[in-house]
Scaffold this motif. Structure first.
Motif, PDB file in Angstrom:
ATOM      1  N   GLU A 189     -11.179 -38.124  -0.138  1.00 33.82           N
ATOM      2  CA  GLU A 189     -10.138 -37.169  -0.469  1.00 33.82           C
ATOM      3  C   GLU A 189      -9.365 -36.858   0.799  1.00 33.82           C
ATOM      4  O   GLU A 189      -9.949 -36.719   1.867  1.00 33.82           O
ATOM      5  N   ILE A 190      -8.051 -36.771   0.637  1.00 33.81           N
ATOM      6  CA  ILE A 190      -7.188 -36.421   1.765  1.00 33.81           C
ATOM      7  C   ILE A 190      -6.003 -35.620   1.238  1.00 33.81           C
ATOM      8  O   ILE A 190      -5.570 -35.802   0.100  1.00 33.81           O
ATOM      9  N   THR A 191      -5.502 -34.714   2.066  1.00 32.40           N
ATOM     10  CA  THR A 191      -4.296 -33.961   1.738  1.00 32.40           C
ATOM     11  C   THR A 191      -3.215 -34.365   2.712  1.00 32.40           C
ATOM     12  O   THR A 191      -3.456 -34.451   3.924  1.00 32.40           O
ATOM     13  N   LEU A 192      -2.025 -34.591   2.172  1.00 30.99           N
ATOM     14  CA  LEU A 192      -0.864 -34.948   2.978  1.00 30.99           C
ATOM     15  C   LEU A 192       0.163 -33.835   2.902  1.00 30.99           C
ATOM     16  O   LEU A 192       0.360 -33.224   1.851  1.00 30.99           O
ATOM     17  N   ALA A 200      -6.136 -31.665   8.196  1.00 27.74           N
ATOM     18  CA  ALA A 200      -7.571 -31.660   8.489  1.00 27.74           C
ATOM     19  C   ALA A 200      -8.337 -31.217   7.246  1.00 27.74           C
ATOM     20  O   ALA A 200      -7.901 -30.329   6.508  1.00 27.74           O
ATOM     21  N   ALA A 201      -9.485 -31.835   7.023  1.00 28.56           N
ATOM     22  CA  ALA A 201     -10.263 -31.601   5.802  1.00 28.56           C
ATOM     23  C   ALA A 201     -10.589 -30.125   5.590  1.00 28.56           C
ATOM     24  O   ALA A 201     -10.460 -29.617   4.469  1.00 28.56           O
ATOM     25  N   THR A 202     -10.983 -29.412   6.626  1.00 27.13           N
ATOM     26  CA  THR A 202     -11.335 -27.998   6.454  1.00 27.13           C
ATOM     27  C   THR A 202     -10.096 -27.161   6.121  1.00 27.13           C
ATOM     28  O   THR A 202     -10.160 -26.260   5.294  1.00 27.13           O
ATOM     29  N   GLU A 203      -8.974 -27.470   6.754  1.00 34.27           N
ATOM     30  CA  GLU A 203      -7.725 -26.763   6.458  1.00 34.27           C
ATOM     31  C   GLU A 203      -7.273 -27.054   5.028  1.00 34.27           C
ATOM     32  O   GLU A 203      -6.839 -26.164   4.305  1.00 34.27           O
ATOM     33  N   ALA A 204      -7.394 -28.315   4.616  1.00 34.35           N
ATOM     34  CA  ALA A 204      -6.990 -28.704   3.267  1.00 34.35           C
ATOM     35  C   ALA A 204      -7.855 -28.009   2.226  1.00 34.35           C
ATOM     36  O   ALA A 204      -7.343 -27.476   1.229  1.00 34.35           O
ATOM     37  N   GLU A 205      -9.158 -28.010   2.446  1.00 30.71           N
ATOM     38  CA  GLU A 205     -10.060 -27.358   1.492  1.00 30.71           C
ATOM     39  C   GLU A 205      -9.725 -25.879   1.361  1.00 30.71           C
ATOM     40  O   GLU A 205      -9.659 -25.334   0.258  1.00 30.71           O
ATOM     41  N   SER A 206      -9.490 -25.233   2.480  1.00 30.55           N
ATOM     42  CA  SER A 206      -9.133 -23.815   2.473  1.00 30.55           C
ATOM     43  C   SER A 206      -7.804 -23.596   1.744  1.00 30.55           C
ATOM     44  O   SER A 206      -7.665 -22.663   0.950  1.00 30.55           O
ATOM     45  N   ARG A 238      -5.556 -16.425  -3.090  1.00 33.47           N
ATOM     46  CA  ARG A 238      -5.807 -15.726  -1.825  1.00 33.47           C
ATOM     47  C   ARG A 238      -4.712 -16.017  -0.807  1.00 33.47           C
ATOM     48  O   ARG A 238      -4.684 -15.395   0.248  1.00 33.47           O
ATOM     49  N   ALA A 239      -3.814 -16.949  -1.090  1.00 29.98           N
ATOM     50  CA  ALA A 239      -2.706 -17.246  -0.176  1.00 29.98           C
ATOM     51  C   ALA A 239      -1.827 -16.002  -0.065  1.00 29.98           C
ATOM     52  O   ALA A 239      -1.718 -15.210  -1.014  1.00 29.98           O
ATOM     53  N   ALA A 240      -1.201 -15.826   1.076  1.00 32.79           N
ATOM     54  CA  ALA A 240      -0.381 -14.639   1.336  1.00 32.79           C
ATOM     55  C   ALA A 240       0.683 -14.410   0.261  1.00 32.79           C
ATOM     56  O   ALA A 240       1.012 -13.267  -0.062  1.00 32.79           O
ATOM     57  N   PHE A 241       1.212 -15.471  -0.313  1.00 36.64           N
ATOM     58  CA  PHE A 241       2.228 -15.361  -1.361  1.00 36.64           C
ATOM     59  C   PHE A 241       1.754 -14.460  -2.496  1.00 36.64           C
ATOM     60  O   PHE A 241       2.538 -13.714  -3.082  1.00 36.64           O
ATOM     61  N   PHE A 242       0.488 -14.505  -2.825  1.00 37.57           N
ATOM     62  CA  PHE A 242      -0.056 -13.793  -3.972  1.00 37.57           C
ATOM     63  C   PHE A 242      -0.535 -12.377  -3.654  1.00 37.57           C
ATOM     64  O   PHE A 242      -0.909 -11.644  -4.556  1.00 37.57           O
ATOM     65  N   SER A 243      -0.533 -11.977  -2.382  1.00 36.19           N
ATOM     66  CA  SER A 243      -1.156 -10.709  -2.015  1.00 36.19           C
ATOM     67  C   SER A 243      -0.319  -9.453  -2.239  1.00 36.19           C
ATOM     68  O   SER A 243      -0.891  -8.404  -2.496  1.00 36.19           O
ATOM     69  N   PRO A 244       1.004  -9.484  -2.154  1.00 35.13           N
ATOM     70  CA  PRO A 244       1.718  -8.222  -2.378  1.00 35.13           C
ATOM     71  C   PRO A 244       1.508  -7.692  -3.796  1.00 35.13           C
ATOM     72  O   PRO A 244       1.347  -8.465  -4.741  1.00 35.13           O
ATOM     73  N   ALA A 245       1.526  -6.390  -3.904  1.00 35.69           N
ATOM     74  CA  ALA A 245       1.354  -5.748  -5.217  1.00 35.69           C
ATOM     75  C   ALA A 245       2.697  -5.712  -5.939  1.00 35.69           C
ATOM     76  O   ALA A 245       3.181  -4.662  -6.347  1.00 35.69           O
TER      77      ALA A 245
END
Length: 180
Positions: A1-4, A61-67, A76-83
């Motif tokens: 698995e890889i993310t581009l 990087a695999a850890t960054e992609a998984e996160s 949990r991405a910042a886009f979704f956090s505002p109320a």
């Protein structure tokens, strides 16, 4: 698995996601937000390697992609956090970019569009319905216009009749999806 990771505008992302979707590529996820397209390739090593060479882009990087993918999935991405109101738009994947003047995030090859901010529910639903989609108020915001996209009259009648047949005492999800 890889993310581009690739930099592109929204219209280009929609076009490319749809072009790639009809090819035998091991694309398991797509995302576009603020000029950045992310593609997750999953499968046999040879297939992933060949797709990576064909599609180009910068490997993440695999850890960054998984996160990244977990934060997107779990909101949990910042886009979704505002109320602020969060709208979930389901549209045909080939639909042009929506000119809403609100922050947007696109998934599923262009078929799922998240929109954050105050919008007139009726106007947003009219615009999205005109292109063959529907809108759900996912969280926050004024629910007086209904959370779910209103059904067309014939479908609303079928829905009411099915609900009455399966749940005559209105015990299941009482008050949910009753405004049809």
């Amino acid at each position: 698995e890889i993310t581009l990771r690739q930099t592109m505008d929204e219209a280009t992302a929609i076009r490319r996601f749809n072009e790639w979707a009809v090819q035998p590529l091991p694309i398991s996820a797509t995302s576009w937000h603020e000029g950045v397209a992310m593609l997750r390739l999953s499968g046999a090593a040879a297939g992933v390697r060949a797709a990576r060479e064909k599609l180009g882009g910068d490997p993440v990087a695999a850890t960054e992609a998984e996160s990244f993918w977990q934060d997107l999935r779990d909101h949990r991405a910042a886009f979704f956090s505002p109320a602020e109101p969060l709208w979930r738009l389901s549209v045909p994947s080939t639909s042009a970019p929506l000119q809403l003047n609100l922050p947007q995030w696109m998934e599923w090859g262009g078929a799922l569009r998240w929109v954050r901010g105050n919008a007139d529910a009726a106007e947003l639903r009219r615009e999205v319905e005109a292109i063959g989609g529907h809108v759900t108020l996912f969280r926050h915001g004024d629910k007086s216009a209904g959370v779910f996209h209103p059904l067309q009259p014939v479908l609303a009648k079928i829905h009411r009749n099915l609900k009455a047949s399966f749940d005559p005492a209105n015990v299941l999800n009482a008050g949910r999806m009753d405004n049809f």
